[in-house]
Design a protein around this motif. Sequence first.
Motif, mmCIF file in Angstrom:
data_model
loop_
_atom_site.group_PDB
_atom_site.id
_atom_site.type_symbol
_atom_site.label_atom_id
_atom_site.label_comp_id
_atom_site.label_asym_id
_atom_site.label_seq_id
_atom_site.Cartn_x
_atom_site.Cartn_y
_atom_site.Cartn_z
ATOM 1 N N VAL A 16 0.873 -1.168 0.000
ATOM 2 C CA VAL A 16 0.000 0.000 0.000
ATOM 3 C C VAL A 16 0.913 1.222 0.000
ATOM 4 O O VAL A 16 1.792 1.343 0.853
ATOM 5 N N LEU A 17 0.725 2.086 -0.983
ATOM 6 C CA LEU A 17 1.496 3.323 -1.078
ATOM 7 C C LEU A 17 0.559 4.500 -0.877
ATOM 8 O O LEU A 17 -0.533 4.521 -1.448
ATOM 9 N N VAL A 18 0.992 5.450 -0.076
ATOM 10 C CA VAL A 18 0.215 6.662 0.178
ATOM 11 C C VAL A 18 1.051 7.844 -0.296
ATOM 12 O O VAL A 18 2.161 8.060 0.187
ATOM 13 N N PHE A 19 0.530 8.555 -1.283
ATOM 14 C CA PHE A 19 1.169 9.756 -1.828
ATOM 15 C C PHE A 19 0.392 10.949 -1.307
ATOM 16 O O PHE A 19 -0.837 10.933 -1.350
ATOM 17 N N PHE A 20 1.072 11.972 -0.848
ATOM 18 C CA PHE A 20 0.314 13.130 -0.375
ATOM 19 C C PHE A 20 1.073 14.430 -0.607
ATOM 20 O O PHE A 20 2.293 14.467 -0.659
ATOM 21 N N ASP A 21 0.290 15.465 -0.794
ATOM 22 C CA ASP A 21 0.782 16.829 -0.943
ATOM 23 C C ASP A 21 -0.115 17.679 -0.055
ATOM 24 O O ASP A 21 -1.239 17.998 -0.432
ATOM 25 N N LEU A 22 0.367 17.997 1.138
ATOM 26 C CA LEU A 22 -0.437 18.715 2.120
ATOM 27 C C LEU A 22 0.101 20.132 2.300
ATOM 28 O O LEU A 22 1.316 20.343 2.269
ATOM 29 N N ALA A 73 -8.007 8.964 8.555
ATOM 30 C CA ALA A 73 -7.081 9.986 9.046
ATOM 31 C C ALA A 73 -6.838 11.100 8.026
ATOM 32 O O ALA A 73 -5.982 11.948 8.239
ATOM 33 N N LEU A 74 -7.582 11.098 6.918
ATOM 34 C CA LEU A 74 -7.340 12.090 5.867
ATOM 35 C C LEU A 74 -7.524 13.514 6.380
ATOM 36 O O LEU A 74 -8.506 13.823 7.043
ATOM 37 N N PRO A 75 -6.566 14.393 6.068
ATOM 38 C CA PRO A 75 -6.721 15.804 6.429
ATOM 39 C C PRO A 75 -7.800 16.470 5.578
ATOM 40 O O PRO A 75 -8.139 15.983 4.490
ATOM 41 N N LYS A 76 -8.333 17.589 6.052
ATOM 42 C CA LYS A 76 -9.386 18.297 5.324
ATOM 43 C C LYS A 76 -8.854 18.975 4.066
ATOM 44 O O LYS A 76 -9.582 19.147 3.103
ATOM 45 N N LYS A 77 -7.578 19.369 4.088
ATOM 46 C CA LYS A 77 -6.984 20.058 2.938
ATOM 47 C C LYS A 77 -5.845 19.219 2.372
ATOM 48 O O LYS A 77 -5.259 18.405 3.067
ATOM 49 N N GLY A 78 -5.534 19.476 1.108
ATOM 50 C CA GLY A 78 -4.416 18.790 0.475
ATOM 51 C C GLY A 78 -4.871 17.644 -0.399
ATOM 52 O O GLY A 78 -6.056 17.354 -0.522
ATOM 53 N N LYS A 79 -3.900 16.995 -1.010
ATOM 54 C CA LYS A 79 -4.171 15.866 -1.912
ATOM 55 C C LYS A 79 -3.541 14.608 -1.332
ATOM 56 O O LYS A 79 -2.391 14.613 -0.902
ATOM 57 N N VAL A 80 -4.301 13.524 -1.352
ATOM 58 C CA VAL A 80 -3.807 12.225 -0.885
ATOM 59 C C VAL A 80 -4.234 11.178 -1.899
ATOM 60 O O VAL A 80 -5.380 11.163 -2.344
ATOM 61 N N CYS A 81 -3.312 10.315 -2.277
ATOM 62 C CA CYS A 81 -3.595 9.203 -3.188
ATOM 63 C C CYS A 81 -3.176 7.915 -2.483
ATOM 64 O O CYS A 81 -2.084 7.847 -1.921
ATOM 65 N N ILE A 82 -4.037 6.926 -2.501
ATOM 66 C CA ILE A 82 -3.719 5.618 -1.924
ATOM 67 C C ILE A 82 -3.720 4.614 -3.070
ATOM 68 O O ILE A 82 -4.696 4.500 -3.796
ATOM 69 N N MET A 83 -2.615 3.902 -3.217
ATOM 70 C CA MET A 83 -2.499 2.925 -4.291
ATOM 71 C C MET A 83 -2.043 1.601 -3.689
ATOM 72 O O MET A 83 -1.219 1.582 -2.781
ATOM 73 N N GLN A 84 -2.597 0.517 -4.203
ATOM 74 C CA GLN A 84 -2.123 -0.798 -3.781
ATOM 75 C C GLN A 84 -1.656 -1.578 -5.003
ATOM 76 O O GLN A 84 -2.280 -1.526 -6.059
ATOM 77 N N ILE A 85 -0.527 -2.243 -4.842
ATOM 78 C CA ILE A 85 0.020 -3.070 -5.910
ATOM 79 C C ILE A 85 0.453 -4.397 -5.306
ATOM 80 O O ILE A 85 0.718 -4.490 -4.110
#
Length: 114
Positions: A16-22, A73-85
């Motif tokens: 599970v990969l979590v990419f975020f830009d907060l 746990a997602l913040p209200k602002k920003g971008k979050v991507c969850i990917m599973q491989i």
Amino acid sequence: MSLSLTRLNQYRSMWVLVFFDLPTETTTERKVASGFRKRLITDGFAMFQFSIYMRFCPSRENAAVHIKRTKNALPKKGKVCIMQITDKQFGMMELFHGKKAVEPESPSQQLELF
């Protein structure tokens, strides 16, 4: 372990990969971003690159548990991507530090309690 079981596990086990830009412009935004990262680490994620965290999961069901925790746990602002491989797909990744190729991390041995 037989070869067929090893292959099956490579397709069943997941990363599970979590990419975020907060946002981090204000003190409050920095605290929220830091709290999100700390929650990922507490849940067993490790930093892959800045703002990219990853976690090995032995099954799709286990991956779903950690994805649900991340979504909660997602913040209200920003971008979050969850990917599973799959572990097999992760193993085909080519990693470089500068121009030098490096081996991808192998899954950590984790004790799972039910």
